[in-house]
Structures are given as C-alpha cells and as structure tokens.
Design a protein around this motif. Sequence first.
Motif: not given
Length: 162
Positions: A43-63
């Motif tokens: 996606t060419k997103l940064t690790k920080a952007e991906i992490h920020q997106f994930a923190m708006q949801g709940r759980g790890d990648w599997r969840e």
Amino acid sequence: MAHANAELINALRRTAEKLAKGAAYQWGHMGSCNCGNLAQELTKLTKAEIHQFAMQGRGDWREQVEEFCPTSGLPMDLLIADLLNYGLTTSDLQNLERLSDKRVLDRIPVEKRYELRHNVRADVVLYMNEWARLLEDELLPQVKIDLSFMKTEETSVFAHQV
C-alpha cells in the motif's frame, strides 16, 4: 489461499528481503509486524499510518480481520479491503500473522517447520519466501508465452543462407 499474481509474489519477496536486511520489525506493533510489513510494501503506507488505523479498531491483525466489514468506512477495514484487492484472502492475513498456512508450512523442511515462531524475524522471512515460491509455482503453469515471432525469424534466417 491467495490468488497467485506477480504483484503479490514480488511484494512478498521484497518484504522478506527488507526484513532480512533489517527493516523495522516488532510483532506487537500493527504497522511493523508480519502483516504490517507486507501492508507497507503493497500500500506504500508507513508503519505509523497502519498502526494508527489499527488503533481505531480492537485487537491484533487476526481479530481485526475477523471483524472486517468492507462497508464500515473504518480506516483498518479500508486497508484490509485494499490488501484483498492484491489477491490476498482474510485467511491469508490471519495465517501470515501466525505463520500458520498448512500449504506453506508443508514446503518448509520438517526440522524447521515445527520450530517456526510467528514473532521471529528470520522465521517470517523464511515463511514469506516460501509462500512466494508456492504462489509462483501456481502461477507459472498459467503463463502463456507467444513464441510465434521466432518461427518467422527462423524462416528469414534460413532464406538468407540459401
């Protein structure tokens, strides 16, 4: 299993190479874990952007993949949908995070297969490279190369020799 395609195969190889050469890796960080590193590459997103997106949801990648809703509009769901557009499945993402796809594992030598750890960089590199080879093995029989142009060249070469 993912739809075999050159873009995904190359992304897996590039991700594995970057990890092998020391790219940021932290299994507990949504942007620099197994899926996070592949997502960066695709996606060419940064690790920080991906992490920020994930923190708006709940759980790890599997969840987050389990709760994936393509119409939610949540950034993480949009990211997952983007990854699926590259030929991945939700199961692929869950398996990548835990290095658990049986078809990939079956290709890894037995002595190493049962020692793989999902949060060890070298094991992730091995898994991604083997997954890329598996997908390549599936893709190659589908590739058709038109060599008809060679027949006309051969004919013209022989015509000039006579």
